[in-house]
Write a protein that holds these residues in place. Structure first.
Motif, short mmCIF file in Angstrom:
data_model
loop_
_atom_site.label_atom_id
_atom_site.label_comp_id
_atom_site.label_asym_id
_atom_site.label_seq_id
_atom_site.Cartn_x
_atom_site.Cartn_y
_atom_site.Cartn_z
N UNK A 78 0.53 -0.93 -0.12
CA UNK A 78 -0.11 0.43 -0.08
C UNK A 78 0.85 1.38 -0.23
N UNK A 79 1.67 1.10 0.84
CA UNK A 79 2.73 2.60 1.07
C UNK A 79 3.13 2.30 -0.65
N UNK A 80 4.12 1.80 -0.87
CA UNK A 80 4.72 1.65 -2.10
C UNK A 80 4.19 1.91 -3.05
N UNK A 81 2.72 1.36 -3.48
CA UNK A 81 1.87 2.01 -4.26
C UNK A 81 1.66 3.73 -4.20
N UNK A 82 1.08 4.12 -2.67
CA UNK A 82 1.31 5.33 -2.74
C UNK A 82 2.42 6.63 -3.24
N UNK A 83 3.59 5.85 -2.69
CA UNK A 83 4.98 6.43 -2.97
C UNK A 83 4.73 6.81 -4.61
N UNK A 84 5.16 5.78 -4.81
CA UNK A 84 4.82 5.60 -6.86
C UNK A 84 4.41 6.22 -7.55
N UNK A 85 2.79 6.43 -7.05
CA UNK A 85 1.63 7.00 -7.99
C UNK A 85 2.00 8.70 -7.99
N UNK A 86 2.79 9.13 -6.67
CA UNK A 86 3.13 10.64 -6.14
C UNK A 86 4.76 10.89 -7.07
N UNK A 87 5.28 9.43 -6.80
CA UNK A 87 6.57 10.24 -7.84
C UNK A 87 6.41 10.23 -9.57
N UNK A 88 5.25 8.99 -10.08
CA UNK A 88 5.53 9.42 -11.08
C UNK A 88 4.91 10.11 -11.92
N UNK A 89 3.61 11.31 -10.90
CA UNK A 89 2.80 12.47 -10.83
C UNK A 89 4.36 13.40 -10.86
N UNK A 90 4.64 13.34 -9.74
CA UNK A 90 6.14 14.57 -9.87
C UNK A 90 6.10 14.60 -11.63
N UNK A 91 6.73 13.26 -11.56
CA UNK A 91 7.69 13.54 -12.93
C UNK A 91 7.12 13.98 -13.84
N UNK A 92 5.99 13.37 -14.45
CA UNK A 92 4.88 13.91 -15.55
C UNK A 92 4.82 15.11 -15.17
N UNK A 93 3.96 15.89 -14.12
CA UNK A 93 3.69 16.76 -14.38
C UNK A 93 4.93 18.12 -14.87
N UNK A 94 6.44 17.96 -13.87
CA UNK A 94 7.48 18.77 -14.34
C UNK A 94 7.86 18.68 -15.87
N UNK A 95 7.61 17.41 -16.59
CA UNK A 95 8.10 17.41 -17.79
C UNK A 95 6.86 17.49 -18.65
N UNK A 96 5.76 17.08 -19.07
CA UNK A 96 4.37 18.04 -19.46
C UNK A 96 4.57 20.07 -19.40
N UNK A 97 5.26 20.23 -18.82
CA UNK A 97 4.71 21.68 -18.22
C UNK A 97 5.58 22.09 -18.82
#
Length: 621
Positions: A452-471
């Motif tokens: 559970x914790x790994x999935x949560x952390x992974x989701x946030x890390x992926x979204x951080x990368x996507x938001x930065x790169x897409x911006x």
């Protein structure tokens, strides 16, 4: 003993409830802070003066903290959505998170207006402006106007708002981009359960189309409408509503006239859905059941699209010639330089630094790489589940998986072969389907494992990368070795002067501008041929370093007099785009200084951002 157990359970529920309320309060405070950041962003935008001249990068026009605050505000919006799932909350704070995302994205999409650009788009966009001008002048679309949908849409808004079409056309991409985000959410909400839909929401609300979101041309805008077509198609299946059915027919017909390639890709999607439905009906794939069905399946919609395609496009020679060129490429009778060949040649000739290659790759293809990886992992998860006879699947997710696999695969021949258009076109569809599947990967792992914790952390890390790169991949910039598509008033004024006063019998050399495109935008596209402005034989720019490495004057390089047009964008191109590769610069400051001293070159027009020269040829004499 029983009382003690009940007391302990009650105590645990109370503690859980308290933690949930605390988490909810934290999320609300975060969203409030996010809207506070929006106020700061708006203040920076309104207080920053518009661009005084051509700027190679819109990212350099604002301080670094503007972009940091924009990324932070987007992440807060995504945080509000994901915490609603991970904390199993029941309030509506996630809706405020979505609203925050949409507001920040609207500000980012409106940057060309804040910068004061008359129009954003230097190629096809200017010709589309010209076609709109023609419609407004004549009342009808010209015979060469293949894609009138966009043009009549801008005409309607222009008449309604009394704003010139040139200044209005970029607003279309803002509206359609935000509408595409909303339609994508409606799509996932219509076919997914609440938890899966909310986990998917952060991925479909990203500006995953990159520069397509700021390009008001028919293809990118039509592809952004694909989620809406799918939403109507699936809603018709669920509701069997006549109103939805009529809307579906109208939208499919409009999509056909929007762009032929989008029509072809939409037909591919309908075929994939038909196959997916057949596999589930025959119980070759068994998973989650869906009992709703409509008599209007994929076949009638496909027939409508094919019929309209044939009736509309086969009368246009431009379309039939492109179809012929693609067929000849596949059968091997014709070939050209593919995108992969072009990239390989550039790398081998310039030997760029590894960090530059990584930066360019992340900005241009980072979103694609992340989303396709997530969708690929989910596809693998589904395959393993099917082999173990524990499928968690329905016909709609099967369609998304098939669409993702199809367009990811179709991207390959577009990359390695010269198929008229670049591989980015099918890749954009692959990204859309990948975004529709990305949340399902986290959903599946979260439910099926104890991570559970790994999935949560992974989701946030992926979204951080996507938001930065897409911006930082939203606008053309030197980050991705792309010049800003800003059009300046100086260029419009200069092009109008040149077209009015030049001697059309003299050829014209241009650098940093395509005069024919500007002629389209200023006067419309009717009543002249392309060669009447810039003959195809004279479209090459000036020789490197104005040939001062071979001759004392530029005139010695020509045997006929000619005009030469140079814009600020051309003057600063190499120093802004390739600051660390000076050995490959074709022009330097000294070349331009020498040009002003050249006795064979007359400076006949200048306005600070656009120069017209008359080169007196001496080679023939």
């Amino acid at each position: 003993m029983s009382g003690t157990g009940d007391s302990g359970a009650l105590s645990r529920r109370s503690a859980a409830g308290a933690l949930s309320k605390l988490a909810g309060a934290d999320t609300r405070w975060a969203v409030t802070a996010g809207f506070g950041l929006v106020v700061v962003l708006a203040y920076i935008l309104f207080s920053t003066p518009p661009a005084p001249a051509f700027e190679m990068s819109i990212y350099d026009a604002y301080p670094w903290y503007f972009w940091a605050l924009a990324v932070l505000a987007l992440l807060i919006g995504h945080y509000a959505v994901l915490e609603h799932v991970f904390r199993e909350r029941t309030d509506g704070t996630w809706r405020l998170g979505v609203l925050l995302i949409l507001v920040v994205e609207a500000l980012l999409l409106l940057l060309p207006y804040f910068r004061g650009y008359p129009v954003f788009g230097r190629g096809d966009v200017l010709t589309h402006v010209g076609q709109i001008q023609t419609i407004m002048a004549t009342g009808v679309a010209g015979q060469e106007d293949i894609y009138p949908n966009l043009h009549f849409l801008v005409v309607s808004f222009s008449y309604a708002s009394d704003v010139e079409a040139m200044h209005l056309i970029n607003a279309i991409s803002v509206v359609i981009s935000l509408f595409s985000v909303v339609a994508s959410f409606a799509l996932v909400a219509s076919v997914y359960d609440r938890t899966r839909a909310l986990l998917t929401l952060p991925f479909v609300t990203l500006l995953i189309g990159g520069t397509a979101h700021v390009n008001p041309s028919p293809y990118p805008q039509s592809v952004l409408l694909v989620p809406f077509v799918l939403y109507l198609f699936f809603m018709e299946q669920q509701t069997r509503s006549t109103a939805v059915r009529v809307a579906l027919v109208v939208v499919v017909a409009a999509m056909v006239i929007y762009h032929p390639l989008t029509t072809l890709f939409l037909l591919f999607v309908l075929v994939v859905y038909g196959i997916a439905r057949a596999l589930h009906d025959r119980e070759l794939l068994v998973g989650e059941s869906d009992d709703w069905r409509s008599a209007v399946g994929a076949a009638p919609v496909a027939h409508l699209a094919v019929g309209m395609f044939a009736a509309w496009y086969l009368d246009f020679s431009q379309v039939t010639k492109k179809i012929q060129a693609v067929v000849q490429t596949f059968v091997g009778s014709e070939s050209g330089t593919s995108t992969l060949d072009s990239y390989s040649s550039t790398v081998s000739e310039t030997s760029p630094a590894l960090l530059d290659v990584i930066r360019i790759g992340l900005v241009k293809y980072g979103v694609s790489g992340i989303l396709l990886t997530l969708a690929g992992l989910y596809t693998l998860w589904v395959v393993v589940s099917v082999l173990r006879r524990r499928p968690d699947l329905d016909a709609y997710r099967t369609t998304f998986i098939g669409g993702f696999g199809l367009f990811a695969g179709v991207t390959v021949p577009f990359l390695v072969m010269d198929l008229v258009v670049g591989f980015g076109r099918p890749l954009m569809l692959a990204r859309i389907f990948a975004a529709l599947l990305a949340g399902s990967l986290f959903y599946a792992v979260y439910r099926a494992t104890g991570w559970k914790r790994a999935v949560r952390v992974g989701a946030y890390l992926v979204l951080i990368a996507l938001v930065v790169v897409s911006t930082f991949g939203l606008y053309y910039s030197p980050y991705a070795i792309q010049s800003n598509h800003q059009v300046t008033n100086a260029e419009l004024d200069g092009a109008e002067w040149t077209l009015a006063y030049r001697d059309s019998s003299n050829p014209t050399t241009q650098y940093g501008i395509n005069l024919r495109r500007f002629r389209d935008a200023i006067y419309g596209t009717a009543g002249y041929s392309k060669d009447e402005v810039i003959p195809a034989s004279t479209t090459e720019g000036p020789p490197a370093h104005f040939n001062y490495t071979e001759h004392d004057t530029l005139g010695a390089s020509y045997d006929t007099d000619r005009y030469m047009l140079i814009t600020r964008g051309g003057r600063i191109f190499y120093e802004e785009m390739y600051p660390d590769y000076r050995e490959f610069w074709r022009f330097e400051a000294e070349d331009y200084a020498r040009l002003e001293r050249d006795g064979t070159v007359s400076h006949v027009y200048a306005n600070g951002g656009y120069d017209t020269y008359l080169v007196n040829a001496t080679r023939g004499g």
